[in-house]
Scaffold this motif. Structure first.
Motif, PDB file in Angstrom:
ATOM      1  N   GLY A 150       0.815  -1.202   0.000  1.00 48.58           N
ATOM      2  CA  GLY A 150       0.000   0.000   0.000  1.00 48.58           C
ATOM      3  C   GLY A 150       0.849   1.253   0.000  1.00 48.58           C
ATOM      4  N   ILE A 151       0.195   2.359  -0.311  1.00 49.52           N
ATOM      5  CA  ILE A 151       0.808   3.683  -0.297  1.00 49.52           C
ATOM      6  C   ILE A 151      -0.256   4.669   0.172  1.00 49.52           C
ATOM      7  N   TYR A 152       0.166   5.703   0.897  1.00 48.95           N
ATOM      8  CA  TYR A 152      -0.793   6.741   1.272  1.00 48.95           C
ATOM      9  C   TYR A 152      -0.159   8.107   1.076  1.00 48.95           C
ATOM     10  N   GLY A 153      -1.009   9.112   0.961  1.00 57.53           N
ATOM     11  CA  GLY A 153      -0.534  10.473   0.781  1.00 57.53           C
ATOM     12  C   GLY A 153      -1.692  11.435   0.798  1.00 57.53           C
ATOM     13  N   VAL A 154      -1.425  12.657   0.391  1.00 56.54           N
ATOM     14  CA  VAL A 154      -2.380  13.760   0.479  1.00 56.54           C
ATOM     15  C   VAL A 154      -2.611  14.334  -0.914  1.00 56.54           C
ATOM     16  N   ALA A 155      -3.879  14.565  -1.242  1.00 54.51           N
ATOM     17  CA  ALA A 155      -4.251  15.178  -2.515  1.00 54.51           C
ATOM     18  C   ALA A 155      -4.728  16.606  -2.269  1.00 54.51           C
ATOM     19  N   VAL A 156      -4.151  17.534  -3.013  1.00 56.34           N
ATOM     20  CA  VAL A 156      -4.596  18.930  -2.996  1.00 56.34           C
ATOM     21  C   VAL A 156      -4.772  19.350  -4.445  1.00 56.34           C
ATOM     22  N   GLY A 157      -5.989  19.734  -4.830  1.00 54.91           N
ATOM     23  CA  GLY A 157      -6.242  19.984  -6.235  1.00 54.91           C
ATOM     24  C   GLY A 157      -5.982  18.718  -7.017  1.00 54.91           C
ATOM     25  N   ARG A 158      -5.105  18.820  -8.023  1.00 54.89           N
ATOM     26  CA  ARG A 158      -4.700  17.636  -8.793  1.00 54.89           C
ATOM     27  C   ARG A 158      -3.227  17.306  -8.566  1.00 54.89           C
ATOM     28  N   MET A 159      -2.774  17.543  -7.343  1.00 55.14           N
ATOM     29  CA  MET A 159      -1.406  17.208  -6.954  1.00 55.14           C
ATOM     30  C   MET A 159      -1.463  16.168  -5.859  1.00 55.14           C
ATOM     31  N   PHE A 160      -0.697  15.084  -6.017  1.00 58.86           N
ATOM     32  CA  PHE A 160      -0.646  14.046  -4.997  1.00 58.86           C
ATOM     33  C   PHE A 160       0.720  14.077  -4.331  1.00 58.86           C
ATOM     34  N   PHE A 161       0.705  14.198  -3.007  1.00 63.10           N
ATOM     35  CA  PHE A 161       1.915  14.239  -2.206  1.00 63.10           C
ATOM     36  C   PHE A 161       2.057  12.899  -1.487  1.00 63.10           C
ATOM     37  N   GLY A 162       2.949  12.055  -1.982  1.00 64.51           N
ATOM     38  CA  GLY A 162       3.132  10.745  -1.379  1.00 64.51           C
ATOM     39  C   GLY A 162       3.818  10.857  -0.029  1.00 64.51           C
ATOM     40  N   GLU A 163       3.382  10.036   0.917  1.00 69.00           N
ATOM     41  CA  GLU A 163       3.951  10.050   2.264  1.00 69.00           C
ATOM     42  C   GLU A 163       4.757   8.792   2.571  1.00 69.00           C
ATOM     43  N   SER A 164       4.197   7.626   2.359  1.00 70.00           N
ATOM     44  CA  SER A 164       4.928   6.400   2.668  1.00 70.00           C
ATOM     45  C   SER A 164       4.255   5.226   1.968  1.00 70.00           C
ATOM     46  N   MET A 165       5.023   4.143   1.787  1.00 68.75           N
ATOM     47  CA  MET A 165       4.462   2.924   1.216  1.00 68.75           C
ATOM     48  C   MET A 165       5.118   1.731   1.882  1.00 68.75           C
ATOM     49  N   PHE A 166       4.493   0.565   1.725  1.00 68.43           N
ATOM     50  CA  PHE A 166       5.014  -0.625   2.380  1.00 68.43           C
ATOM     51  C   PHE A 166       4.731  -1.849   1.523  1.00 68.43           C
ATOM     52  N   SER A 167       5.483  -2.906   1.789  1.00 68.55           N
ATOM     53  CA  SER A 167       5.245  -4.221   1.200  1.00 68.55           C
ATOM     54  C   SER A 167       5.177  -5.263   2.307  1.00 68.55           C
ATOM     55  N   ALA A 168       4.125  -6.060   2.310  1.00 66.71           N
ATOM     56  CA  ALA A 168       4.085  -7.260   3.141  1.00 66.71           C
ATOM     57  C   ALA A 168       4.498  -8.484   2.331  1.00 66.71           C
ATOM     58  N   GLU A 169       4.453  -8.362   1.014  1.00 63.92           N
ATOM     59  CA  GLU A 169       4.968  -9.361   0.086  1.00 63.92           C
ATOM     60  C   GLU A 169       5.842  -8.642  -0.923  1.00 63.92           C
ATOM     61  N   SER A 170       6.848  -9.319  -1.441  1.00 58.58           N
ATOM     62  CA  SER A 170       7.764  -8.688  -2.393  1.00 58.58           C
ATOM     63  C   SER A 170       6.990  -8.075  -3.562  1.00 58.58           C
TER      64      SER A 170
END
Length: 256
Positions: A150-170
């Motif tokens: 998964g990945i999460y972040g913040v959307a403002v207008g049409r700009m996405f600011f990524g915060e962090s992501m992870f893998s539980a499987e490769s």
């Protein structure tokens, strides 16, 4: 005031940040200290290319590094080998159906050279508030009912600011990022902010942009008319193997 320290923010969450060009060179991008993690303060920060990043026991630290790490949504790269594996994958992609689980997994996953996590409880609570308001989003990768990336972040207008992501499987985080990019490209969103470079992001196609270039591009996208709201219904659920259909996200935009 100690000339080696950036300014402390006033208590008013609507107060402006210092101009990003005033950020320190060492440590690169440190701009301000203090304040809070209210939705108003966070959204104001992102609109100006600023983000919080600090560890447990520190005051809130605000950053705007130079250069900035950026993905163009049509250029997130998955290797040919990885795409061959994806063609046989049973994984599926969703958005905003497991935001809490994604942020908790990002906080818990061990990272080389890092003790503890910068996604402290106060940060998790702050981004949950933004999610409830329709400003923070997650893209999730499932194997059946199991969350594998998964990945999460913040959307403002049409700009996405990524915060962090992870893998539980490769490969779970690669699929999450590529799926996010594919969907944003289909919506006409050109950029994902990745904040600070590392070798993994560069292999996936991230670019180093001078801060002035990034700030100008981000400001234009933040000003685009795009109302907040959850993305679960808008994205739906689709098989991750679709990401194997083309070398770059732009070659085969997702519907919706």
């Amino acid at each position: 005031m100690n000339p080696q320290l950036p300014p402390w923010l006033p208590p008013d969450p609507e107060a402006p940040f210092p101009p990003p060009e005033q950020a320190l060179r060492q440590p690169d991008g440190l701009l301000a200290i203090g304040g809070d993690l209210s939705p108003a303060r966070l959204l104001n920060a992102y609109r100006h290319g600023i983000f919080p990043w600090y560890s447990q026991g520190q005051p809130i630290l605000w950053w705007s590094p130079d250069p900035r790490t950026v993905f163009r949504t049509e250029r997130v790269h998955l290797s040919r080998r990885f795409r061959r594996e994806l063609r046989r994958s049973r994984w599926t992609v969703r958005a905003d159906t497991a935001f809490d689980a994604v942020i908790e997994a990002c906080a818990a996953i061990p990272r080389p050279g890092q003790r503890g996590t910068w996604i402290v409880p106060e940060m998790r609570a702050a981004y949950r508030r933004l999610h409830a308001l329709g400003h923070a989003h997650s893209f999730e990768v499932f194997d059946g009912a199991r969350l594998v990336g998964g990945i999460y972040g913040v959307a403002v207008g049409r700009m996405f600011f990524g915060e962090s992501m992870f893998s539980a499987e490769s490969g779970g985080s690669k699929v999450a990022l590529a799926a996010l990019a594919r969907q944003l490209y289909a919506w006409g969103w050109p950029l994902i902010d990745a904040q600070v470079e590392n070798d993994h992001l560069l292999r996936l196609g991230a670019e180093r942009w001078p801060r002035p270039r990034f700030l100008a591009a981000a400001a234009a996208q933040c000003a685009a008319p795009e109302p907040p709201g959850l993305w679960a219904a808008r994205v739906g659920e689709w098989p991750a193997r679709r990401l194997a259909e083309a070398a770059e996200p732009g070659a085969a935009p997702m519907p919706g």
